[in-house]
Design an enzyme around this catalytic site. Structure first.
Site, PDB file in Angstrom:
ATOM      1  CE  LYS A 114      44.737  21.789 103.502  1.00 20.29           C
ATOM      2  NZ  LYS A 114      43.416  21.380 103.011  1.00 20.29           N
ATOM      3  CE  LYS A 201      52.259  16.006  95.338  1.00 13.46           C
ATOM      4  NZ  LYS A 201      51.445  15.450  96.399  1.00 13.46           N
ATOM      5  CE  LYS A 204      46.055  25.701  88.113  1.00 13.31           C
ATOM      6  NZ  LYS A 204      44.634  25.944  88.132  1.00 13.31           N
TER       7      LYS A 204
END
Ligand code: TRP
Length: 340
Positions: A114, A201, A204
């Site tokens: 991240k 995958k 959104k």
């Protein structure tokens, strides 16, 4: 009720669930309610570790409560809470942070991923300490309820291992068996891929053509499935299935439309499957699955004050368990009782 649950899981309050989230996590939560005492949380405190908008966070948290209730998380059977309404999580997080080493936290791959992503995307080198500390708060989420099983995806395996290590160290250090070591529950869940890019995958962030929202209107669901990537022409019998076609079959089976899927699969093997047929069946199955969710959601939205009150009531049940744990923790670790 202050008896501890068997199963705990949590989800971050992102905007609107999609069918990938549903099959990957929420459907399993709903099912587990039939066999276990479950507690589920919406972890809004976790959501601030990445850049975020306070107004959107508030809205997404409220929406996530509604979405989960609409999907069938049942407050008669399970406890549903919002993390920020149970301040014991933060208190426990602080106490547990001293039973977790800096080295262990430094090895968390999700933090590395991240923080690298943040740096490469925003060009900003601000990485919050909260992002680094995130797994300790996650351990507190679990241990506050002394839950034994945690249904999560494989991406959370390392965080669960860390939680177990923290529980073990705490128990040893304070000579107690207060915390069970939480075990991950890796249930086999369908892995739904993006409609427009079926190698990755469903998510959104890639844009609207990539996913089907769980509460989308019927016409929009059908339209998105119609434009899903497949491959060109009728398949030859011996060819391996393209990722796009395999994904449509996966969705169909996830919706438990097995009879239709078997028939279409036979056609596929005979080299006679028309993708329009497959897409029609997937559209039908998704509309049928989500129709009751849309209906229940409609009945829940509209009265924010009522919803907020309901969230508070639900979270209060969680708080009773967490406060009981905290009182025991305070006693063991040398702090005065916080509540009479
Ligand atoms: N880290 C989890 C995720 O990103 C969310 C989470 C926070 C969680 N606290 C938890 C999951 C406790 C299970 C148990 O998906």
């Amino acid at each position: 009720m202050t008896s501890t649950p068997d199963v705990l899981s949590c989800i971050q309050p992102t905007a609107d669930l999609h069918v990938g989230n549903y099959f990957g996590a929420v459907a399993n939560w709903v099912k587990l309610q039939q066999t276990h005492r479950c507690i589920y949380g919406i972890v809004d405190f976790h959501a601030i570790t990445m850049p975020y908008d306070p107004v959107a966070l508030r809205k997404n948290t409220r929406n996530m409560v509604i979405d989960l209730l609409a999907c069938g998380v049942d407050p008669e059977k399970s406890i549903l809470f919002v993390q920020s309404l149970v301040p014991e999580h933060c208190e426990l997080c602080w106490i547990l942070s001293s039973q977790c080493s800096f080295g262990d936290l430094s090895r968390m791959t999700q933090f590395k991923d991240k923080s690298q992503k943040l740096q490469s995307e925003s060009g900003d080198d601000y990485i919050s300490a909260g992002l680094f500390f995130y797994p300790v708060l996650q351990a507190a989420d679990i241990l506050a309820y002394r839950a034994s099983y945690v249904p999560v995806g494989k991406d959370q395996e390392q965080h669960l291992e860390l939680s177990r290590g923290i529980a073990r160290r705490f128990n040893q250090r304070f000579n107690t068996d207060l915390f069970p070591e939480p075990k991950p529950l890796f249930t086999q869940t369908p892995r739904i891929m993006s409609l427009a890019q079926p190698e990755s995958k469903m998510s959104k962030s890639a844009g609207p053509k990539h996913y089907v929202g769980l509460f989308e209107e019927e016409a929009s669901i059908r339209k998105k499935i119609k434009s899903a990537v497949t491959d060109t022409g009728l398949p030859a019998a011996e060819e391996t299935m393209s990722p796009g076609v395999a994904n449509l079959f996966e969705i169909l089976r996830a919706c438990q439309a097995d009879i239709a899927a078997d028939q279409l699969q036979t056609d596929y093997q005979a080299g006679q499957l028309k993708y329009a047929q497959l897409k029609g069946a997937v559209g039908d199955a998704l509309v049928a699955l989500t129709e009751p969710f849309r209906r229940r959601r409609q009945a829940l939205v509209g009265d924010e004050a009522m919803i907020d009150q309901q969230i508070r009531q639900l979270s209060e049940q969680a708080r009773q368990i967490a406060a009981d744990t905290l009182n025991r923790v305070r006693k063991l670790t040398g702090f005065p009782k916080s509540q009479p």
